[in-house]
Design an enzyme around this catalytic site. Structure first.
Site, mmCIF file in Angstrom:
data_model
loop_
_atom_site.group_PDB
_atom_site.id
_atom_site.type_symbol
_atom_site.label_atom_id
_atom_site.label_comp_id
_atom_site.label_asym_id
_atom_site.label_seq_id
_atom_site.Cartn_x
_atom_site.Cartn_y
_atom_site.Cartn_z
ATOM 1 N N CYS A 1 0.829 -1.055 -0.121
ATOM 2 C CA CYS A 1 -0.077 0.047 0.082
ATOM 3 C C CYS A 1 0.854 1.223 -0.001
ATOM 4 C CB CYS A 1 -0.842 0.081 1.159
ATOM 5 S SG CYS A 1 -1.823 -1.435 1.506
ATOM 6 N N ASP B 1 20.384 37.476 -13.215
ATOM 7 C CA ASP B 1 19.132 37.649 -13.958
ATOM 8 C C ASP B 1 18.537 39.112 -13.362
ATOM 9 O OD1 ASP B 1 16.667 36.446 -15.420
ATOM 10 O OD2 ASP B 1 15.724 37.315 -13.594
#
Length: 493
Positions: free
Chosen positions: A38, A443
């Site tokens: 599971c 940037d």
């Protein structure tokens, strides 16, 4: 870090007892009494701790003779975040297996791409995942088969072929072994879907770990979309896909608890690879809690994260395409970069049909672009040199950009090319190669946001400050970009 979490028995038992969905995909619980396995968040009553054993992969559970739980469907949980944020051999191998390399090229092909012997790879995967490359690829085939059985009316023989099985018999045996049901039994039990789909179109749900903030993820893809290859239509990001056996068109729509995915493929064998590439592009296997916790520890970043947690890094379905587009985008606006790319697509891309929208082409391959006459490229001479050098290196395979790329080595190779500075190399590292720690201190958007937040704005000082954000600096970039009102940060209307 959750590395090898399945070995920390106490933590695993606690996660299962509290049905904690955050750990789905990190490990699997196998129950000795019922012989089923599971996910940690399985809704049934947790077994006694003494009856639980933990495995790092579905393949390891299957190899140990356990069958998949019919309630929690453990193979539909998001993949382990480990494979996308680690740079070692096992992680690179797992990325290639997800990309279908073992099915197409066998274990020798996998080994050749990684530059190791098949024995070394088998030994390392077995040690860490409890299963070798063949068992991992088989678990993936079983999952693809189940998906097709439950979501399409296709005949079983076609499904067996599409999922990569060598024969109908192996297909039947594997499905029965993994799911404890025959293929037709699986189909009978499948929840009926109401959404009708056109013939040849598959409707799937792509799971993710919460939270997921779709704004910058889909906003970025939509704002930079190359006409003919990508579009935003009716709340979905759509694009063409070049795949190993053919091509496809995908439409991805953010929903509160999954991403709705509509796929049409020219060859169904491409299904697992198409899903894997879309998950990678949307960074769906990320662990947002781990990322956000680390970044939130910086008091200057904390408000950005608290305001909109769960940002992902928008990536790509094609690393070479992204690198070419990064060069086209050097020192020009988003709109100009799209126009440049659209021209190349019309001139050199492969045409495709799109009955549901306005997509017209596959983005051209490096080989197709290498045959372009340099004087037809409308760009300054120095950028033209950068472009033609990159394309030639990619076409001749002197530089290879792929899911298995070694990040530092590839960055160094890119930086050696003319016209490649740190920004271009790192944006490719972040968005094409998936390096979670790639950082863009030069940037403009990052520097502007840093200044607005009172963070150091010079690249050197910002890099020093960002050391505390490692290994998640690529995610910090998303949060910093999101401080701006640029269209990349908003879902289109």
């Amino acid at each position: 870090m959750h590395t090898g979490m399945h070995t920390d028995r106490e933590r695993c038992v606690r996660a299962v007892q509290s049905k904690d969905a955050r750990f789905d995909g990190w490990f699997f619980t196998a129950v000795l009494t019922t012989r089923i396995y599971c996910r940690p968040s399985c809704p049934v009553v947790p077994p006694k701790p003494g009856n639980m054993v933990f495995h790092p992969s579905a393949a390891a559970c299957q190899q140990a003779g356990f069958r998949a739980c019919k309630r929690c469907r453990p193979d539909t949980s998001p993949g382990s975040p480990e494979w996308n944020h680690r740079a070692d051999l096992v992680a690179r191998a797992m990325r290639l297996i997800a990309d279908g390399v073992v099915d197409r090229e066998g274990v020798p092909g996998l080994a050749a791409r990684l530059g190791y012997s098949t024995r070394q790879i088998e030994r390392q995967l077995l040690a860490e995942l409890g299963a070798g490359p063949l068992a991992l690829a088989r678990a993936q085939r079983a999952q693809t088969a189940r998906l097709l059985i439950e979501t399409t009316p296709l005949p079983m023989a076609e499904i067996a072929f599409a999922a990569g099985f060598a024969s109908i018999r192996t297909f039947n045996d594997t499905v029965r072994e993994v799911y404890a049901l025959t293929p037709s039994g699986l189909r009978t039990r499948a929840p009926r879907t109401t959404a009708p789909t056109a013939p040849g179109t598959l409707a799937l749900r792509l799971p993710f770990r919460k939270p997921l903030n779709p704004d910058n993820l889909f906003g970025h893809l939509a704002a930079t979309a190359v006409p003919g290859v990508e579009e935003w239509r009716a709340g979905a990001y759509r694009r063409t896909l070049r795949l190993p056996y053919g091509h496809g068109i995908v439409a991805l729509t953010p929903q509160p608890d999954h991403i709705a995915c509509r796929l049409s493929l020219s060859d169904l064998r491409d299904l697992p690879v198409a899903i894997s590439r879309c998950r990678r592009m949307l960074d769906l296997d990320a662990d947002p809690e781990a990322v956000d916790d680390r970044l939130r520890a910086d008091p200057d970043l904390a408000p950005l994260i608290d305001k909109a947690p769960g940002r992902r890094v928008p990536r790509t379905v094609d690393e070479a395409e992204f690198a070419v587009r990064a060069v086209l985008g050097q020192q020009v606006s988003t709109a100009a970069a799209r126009t440049h790319a659209a021209r190349l697509v019309t001139a050199h891309g492969t045409p495709v049909d799109d009955p549901e929208g306005a997509l017209t082409h596959l983005f051209p391959t490096p080989e197709q672009l290498a045959s372009a006459a340099p004087d037809t490229l409308a760009m300054p001479r120095t950028r033209r040199t950068t472009f033609t050098t990159l394309v030639d290196q990619l076409a001749s395979r002197k530089i290879h950009l792929g899911v298995e790329s070694d990040w530092p080595e590839t960055r160094a190779r890119l930086l050696a090319l003319p016209g490649f500075g740190p920004w271009t190399a790192d944006v490719i590292g972040m968005r094409a190669l998936g390096d979670p720690d790639a950082f863009l201190p030069t940037d403009l958007g990052v520097r502007r946001a840093a200044k607005g937040l009172g963070l150091p704005a010079t690249p050197a000082a910002l890099t020093a400050r960002a050391a505390a954000w490692r290994p998640w600096r690529a995610y910090a970039v998303q949060y910093l970009w999101a401080a701006d009102s640029h269209p990349i940060n908003f879902l289109p209307a």
